[in-house]
Design a protein around this motif. Structure first.
Motif, PDB file in Angstrom:
ATOM      1  N   MET A 183       0.825  -1.200   0.000  1.00  0.00           N
ATOM      2  CA  MET A 183       0.000   0.000   0.000  1.00  0.00           C
ATOM      3  C   MET A 183       0.861   1.253   0.000  1.00  0.00           C
ATOM      4  SD  MET A 183      -3.254  -0.476   2.540  1.00  0.00           S
ATOM      5  CE  MET A 183      -2.233  -0.482   4.016  1.00  0.00           C
ATOM      6  N   ALA A 184       2.109   1.110   0.483  1.00  0.00           N
ATOM      7  CA  ALA A 184       2.915   2.296   0.773  1.00  0.00           C
ATOM      8  C   ALA A 184       4.198   2.382  -0.044  1.00  0.00           C
ATOM      9  CB  ALA A 184       3.238   2.314   2.265  1.00  0.00           C
ATOM     10  N   LEU A 185       5.087   1.406   0.108  1.00  0.00           N
ATOM     11  CA  LEU A 185       6.441   1.540  -0.427  1.00  0.00           C
ATOM     12  C   LEU A 185       6.517   1.702  -1.946  1.00  0.00           C
ATOM     13  CD1 LEU A 185       8.711  -0.748   1.769  1.00  0.00           C
ATOM     14  CD2 LEU A 185       8.461   1.734   1.791  1.00  0.00           C
ATOM     15  N   PRO A 186       5.677   1.025  -2.755  1.00  0.00           N
ATOM     16  CA  PRO A 186       5.781   1.257  -4.201  1.00  0.00           C
ATOM     17  C   PRO A 186       5.532   2.704  -4.606  1.00  0.00           C
ATOM     18  CG  PRO A 186       4.556  -0.750  -3.777  1.00  0.00           C
ATOM     19  CD  PRO A 186       4.723  -0.050  -2.454  1.00  0.00           C
ATOM     20  N   PHE A 187       4.842   3.460  -3.742  1.00  0.00           N
ATOM     21  CA  PHE A 187       4.516   4.846  -4.069  1.00  0.00           C
ATOM     22  C   PHE A 187       5.429   5.838  -3.366  1.00  0.00           C
ATOM     23  CE2 PHE A 187       0.522   2.352  -4.085  1.00  0.00           C
ATOM     24  CZ  PHE A 187       0.310   2.350  -5.453  1.00  0.00           C
ATOM     25  N   LEU A 188       6.455   5.323  -2.670  1.00  0.00           N
ATOM     26  CA  LEU A 188       7.344   6.220  -1.946  1.00  0.00           C
ATOM     27  C   LEU A 188       8.053   7.183  -2.895  1.00  0.00           C
ATOM     28  CD1 LEU A 188       8.645   7.138   0.687  1.00  0.00           C
ATOM     29  CD2 LEU A 188      10.340   5.300   0.429  1.00  0.00           C
ATOM     30  N   ALA A 189       8.489   6.677  -4.051  1.00  0.00           N
ATOM     31  CA  ALA A 189       9.178   7.537  -5.016  1.00  0.00           C
ATOM     32  C   ALA A 189       8.261   8.664  -5.489  1.00  0.00           C
ATOM     33  CB  ALA A 189       9.679   6.715  -6.204  1.00  0.00           C
ATOM     34  N   LEU A 190       7.013   8.320  -5.826  1.00  0.00           N
ATOM     35  CA  LEU A 190       6.071   9.345  -6.282  1.00  0.00           C
ATOM     36  C   LEU A 190       5.690  10.293  -5.147  1.00  0.00           C
ATOM     37  CD1 LEU A 190       3.705   7.251  -8.585  1.00  0.00           C
ATOM     38  CD2 LEU A 190       5.422   8.924  -9.292  1.00  0.00           C
ATOM     39  N   TYR A 191       5.576   9.750  -3.933  1.00  0.00           N
ATOM     40  CA  TYR A 191       5.247  10.587  -2.775  1.00  0.00           C
ATOM     41  C   TYR A 191       6.333  11.627  -2.532  1.00  0.00           C
ATOM     42  CZ  TYR A 191       4.358  11.843   2.112  1.00  0.00           C
ATOM     43  OH  TYR A 191       4.135  12.530   3.280  1.00  0.00           O
ATOM     44  N   LEU A 192       7.586  11.201  -2.590  1.00  0.00           N
ATOM     45  CA  LEU A 192       8.695  12.130  -2.386  1.00  0.00           C
ATOM     46  C   LEU A 192       8.782  13.155  -3.513  1.00  0.00           C
ATOM     47  CD1 LEU A 192      11.480   9.673  -1.139  1.00  0.00           C
ATOM     48  CD2 LEU A 192      10.164  11.299   0.232  1.00  0.00           C
ATOM     49  N   SER A 193       8.472  12.702  -4.731  1.00  0.00           N
ATOM     50  CA  SER A 193       8.555  13.605  -5.878  1.00  0.00           C
ATOM     51  C   SER A 193       7.407  14.608  -5.894  1.00  0.00           C
ATOM     52  CB  SER A 193       8.558  12.793  -7.183  1.00  0.00           C
ATOM     53  OG  SER A 193       8.559  13.638  -8.302  1.00  0.00           O
ATOM     54  N   ASN A 194       6.177  14.128  -5.754  1.00  0.00           N
ATOM     55  CA  ASN A 194       5.005  14.990  -5.896  1.00  0.00           C
ATOM     56  C   ASN A 194       4.735  15.848  -4.659  1.00  0.00           C
ATOM     57  OD1 ASN A 194       4.656  13.811  -8.397  1.00  0.00           O
ATOM     58  ND2 ASN A 194       3.081  12.374  -7.721  1.00  0.00           N
ATOM     59  N   THR A 195       4.939  15.271  -3.477  1.00  0.00           N
ATOM     60  CA  THR A 195       4.602  15.979  -2.235  1.00  0.00           C
ATOM     61  C   THR A 195       5.751  16.839  -1.724  1.00  0.00           C
ATOM     62  OG1 THR A 195       3.113  14.164  -1.638  1.00  0.00           O
ATOM     63  CG2 THR A 195       3.739  15.695   0.117  1.00  0.00           C
ATOM     64  N   HIS A 196       6.976  16.342  -1.863  1.00  0.00           N
ATOM     65  CA  HIS A 196       8.124  17.049  -1.292  1.00  0.00           C
ATOM     66  C   HIS A 196       9.058  17.617  -2.354  1.00  0.00           C
ATOM     67  CE1 HIS A 196       7.252  15.816   2.882  1.00  0.00           C
ATOM     68  NE2 HIS A 196       6.862  14.660   2.355  1.00  0.00           N
ATOM     69  N   LEU A 211      -3.785  -1.207  -4.960  1.00  0.00           N
ATOM     70  CA  LEU A 211      -5.112  -0.662  -5.253  1.00  0.00           C
ATOM     71  C   LEU A 211      -5.707   0.005  -4.017  1.00  0.00           C
ATOM     72  CD1 LEU A 211      -6.518  -3.583  -7.445  1.00  0.00           C
ATOM     73  CD2 LEU A 211      -5.409  -1.466  -8.190  1.00  0.00           C
ATOM     74  N   ILE A 212      -5.527  -0.638  -2.851  1.00  0.00           N
ATOM     75  CA  ILE A 212      -5.989  -0.023  -1.610  1.00  0.00           C
ATOM     76  C   ILE A 212      -5.180   1.237  -1.324  1.00  0.00           C
ATOM     77  CG2 ILE A 212      -6.221  -0.334   0.889  1.00  0.00           C
ATOM     78  CD1 ILE A 212      -6.655  -3.299   0.395  1.00  0.00           C
ATOM     79  N   GLY A 213      -3.876   1.170  -1.598  1.00  0.00           N
ATOM     80  CA  GLY A 213      -3.014   2.321  -1.364  1.00  0.00           C
ATOM     81  C   GLY A 213      -3.432   3.546  -2.150  1.00  0.00           C
ATOM     82  N   VAL A 214      -3.798   3.344  -3.428  1.00  0.00           N
ATOM     83  CA  VAL A 214      -4.252   4.460  -4.260  1.00  0.00           C
ATOM     84  C   VAL A 214      -5.515   5.074  -3.672  1.00  0.00           C
ATOM     85  CG1 VAL A 214      -5.206   5.078  -6.506  1.00  0.00           C
ATOM     86  CG2 VAL A 214      -3.191   3.633  -6.377  1.00  0.00           C
ATOM     87  N   TYR A 215      -6.442   4.218  -3.256  1.00  0.00           N
ATOM     88  CA  TYR A 215      -7.708   4.692  -2.719  1.00  0.00           C
ATOM     89  C   TYR A 215      -7.490   5.475  -1.424  1.00  0.00           C
ATOM     90  CZ  TYR A 215     -12.425   4.599  -0.756  1.00  0.00           C
ATOM     91  OH  TYR A 215     -13.627   4.952  -0.197  1.00  0.00           O
ATOM     92  N   VAL A 216      -6.681   4.911  -0.513  1.00  0.00           N
ATOM     93  CA  VAL A 216      -6.442   5.557   0.776  1.00  0.00           C
ATOM     94  C   VAL A 216      -5.666   6.860   0.596  1.00  0.00           C
ATOM     95  CG1 VAL A 216      -5.294   5.317   3.012  1.00  0.00           C
ATOM     96  CG2 VAL A 216      -6.546   3.377   2.045  1.00  0.00           C
ATOM     97  N   ALA A 217      -4.666   6.840  -0.305  1.00  0.00           N
ATOM     98  CA  ALA A 217      -3.810   8.014  -0.498  1.00  0.00           C
ATOM     99  C   ALA A 217      -4.568   9.208  -1.065  1.00  0.00           C
ATOM    100  CB  ALA A 217      -2.643   7.665  -1.411  1.00  0.00           C
ATOM    101  N   LYS A 218      -5.686   8.956  -1.753  1.00  0.00           N
ATOM    102  CA  LYS A 218      -6.470  10.058  -2.284  1.00  0.00           C
ATOM    103  C   LYS A 218      -7.058  10.910  -1.165  1.00  0.00           C
ATOM    104  CE  LYS A 218      -7.763   8.036  -6.756  1.00  0.00           C
ATOM    105  NZ  LYS A 218      -8.871   7.527  -7.598  1.00  0.00           N
ATOM    106  N   TYR A 219      -7.282  10.286  -0.006  1.00  0.00           N
ATOM    107  CA  TYR A 219      -7.853  11.008   1.125  1.00  0.00           C
ATOM    108  C   TYR A 219      -6.768  11.513   2.086  1.00  0.00           C
ATOM    109  CZ  TYR A 219     -12.232   9.051  -0.554  1.00  0.00           C
ATOM    110  OH  TYR A 219     -13.308   8.714  -1.345  1.00  0.00           O
TER     111      TYR A 219
END
Length: 397
Positions: free
Chosen positions: A26-39, A151-159
């Motif tokens: 739910m989390a680690l595959p999106f860490l790269a995008l999280y660091l790029s888009n959010t930070h 899939l759950i990660g995408v849904y949760v991360a939207k909120y």
């Protein structure tokens, strides 16, 4: 013989792997995008952050595996997974790149302590005839989690973009508590210390094992290549296709679903082959699949590339555990599983070097380079296969 008559601790680890890995996906595959888009972190710094877990895992794997042989599986597994849970919770509250680096470094240590110890425990309590099936099911359990987690990660991360990390920490905490209960209910005789060698003596013993070293070298290049999926592939998709989070989540889910469907039939097929031959076949498919990423101009092309990569990993990853178990001397199983973590050097270097190539030349060039890097790794497997055939003290696999 019941082909699925496993020890209760094996079933606990299989089910725990499925739920805990589902949470982490739910989390680690999106860490790269999280660091790029959010930070707004630079791709090379993202690569360093992602790669740090592989670097610490490289050194921690041997130490954790050795300690599990010396002091028992239980203490190493429980201490590492409790710390692991709080690492993920830490991801949810971190707000600086250096904090993310530190957390991912500890993440790698925890994984490198827990994974070799748990795999060694599964091998300890499983008969030789069932080991390949156990490790195939373990890999399938990982991918059942991987099919649902993104899939759950995408849904949760939207909120809430940090909530996937917090939920992952809670799931690992629940897994840790479950292991405490199961260890108390089903004591495992072989969690007692079996290896009384000093650490340096154990290191020298594995350093003299030519087959193991060749296998680790080949795996290092495979790890280098596979690390692009978590680090540079999502950025490539975002840059080339847009909506990177959703498209990447779909690719990861497709990858996992294919593993769930094909793992058992392909696993049964590969049981008839020598282990290193299975790994080499998987590596060749890896090369083709990663090369296809570089030429993909549509999402359908990305899916086709992921399918080829997935079939390759079905052959490679379960076979590595079987191979390590087969060549490990009595009393050194944890040490050998831990030594195999040395190939994480490729996972550490991959995101950084890949990030530099991606920044300077683009994703197409990056994945064309990965094609040749995988083939280079295959050469070490081929040499290792010949060395394996010369070992008269190892039963033919």
């Amino acid at each position: 013989m019941n082909k699925f008559a496993f020890h209760p601790m094996v079933w606990t680890l299989l089910l725990g792997t499925m739920f805990a890995r589902g949470a982490s996906f739910m989390a680690l595959p999106f860490l790269a995008l999280y660091l790029s888009n959010t930070h707004g972190v630079h791709p090379i710094l993202i690569g360093i952050t992602i790669g740090l877990s592989r670097l610490t895992g490289m050194f921690g794997g041997f130490i954790g595996g050795y300690l599990s042989d010396r002091f028992g599986r239980k203490v190493i597994m429980l201490s590492s997974i409790f710390i692991w849970a709080f690492v993920y919770i830490g991801f949810s509250i971190a707000d600086h790149i250096y904090v993310f680096m530190a957390l991912n470094a500890v993440n790698g240590i925890c994984r490198s302590f827990f994974e070799p110890s748990s795999q060694a425990l599964m091998a300890d309590v499983t008969t030789q005839e069932l080991k390949k099936r156990v490790f195939s099911l373990r890999y399938m359990a990982i991918n059942i989690g991987a099919a649902v987690g993104p899939l759950i990660g995408v849904y949760v991360a939207k909120y809430n973009s940090t909530m996937p990390f917090f939920l992952t920490g809670c799931m690992y905490l629940l897994y840790a508590i479950t292991l405490v209960i199961m260890f108390s209910k089903f004591p495992v005789s072989r969690v007692t210390p079996v290896n009384q060698l000093k650490m340096m003596d154990a290191f020298q013993a594995i350093a003299k094992d030519r087959v193991l070293l060749l296998f680790i070298l080949g795996g290092t290049f495979i790890s280098f290549s596979y690390s692009q999926i978590d680090s540079n592939l999502p950025q490539f998709i975002e840059q080339s296709f847009g909506d990177g989070i959703s498209l990447f989540a779909t690719l990861i889910a497709i990858n996992a679903i294919i593993v769930v469907i094909l793992q058992l039939p392909l696993g049964l097929l590969s049981e008839k082959w020598p282990v290193l031959r299975t790994v080499m076949i998987g590596s060749l498919l890896f090369a083709i699949g990663f090369g296809m990423f570089g030429f993909a101009s549509t999402f359908t092309g990305l899916i086709a590339a992921m399918v080829i990569v997935t079939i390759g990993e079905i052959f490679i990853f379960p076979s590595t555990s079987v191979f390590i178990d087969a060549i490990a001397p009595d009393g050194k199983r944890g040490t050998y599983f831990g030594a195999n973590q040395l190939q994480s050097l490729g996972g550490f270097a991959g995101p950084m070097i890949g990030g530099a190539i991606f920044s300077g030349f683009g994703g197409s060039v990056l994945f064309q380079c990965i094609f040749f890097i995988v083939l280079f790794g295959c050469a070490f497997y081929a040499i290792g296969n010949k060395a394996m055939q010369k070992r008269s003290n190892v039963v033919s696999m």
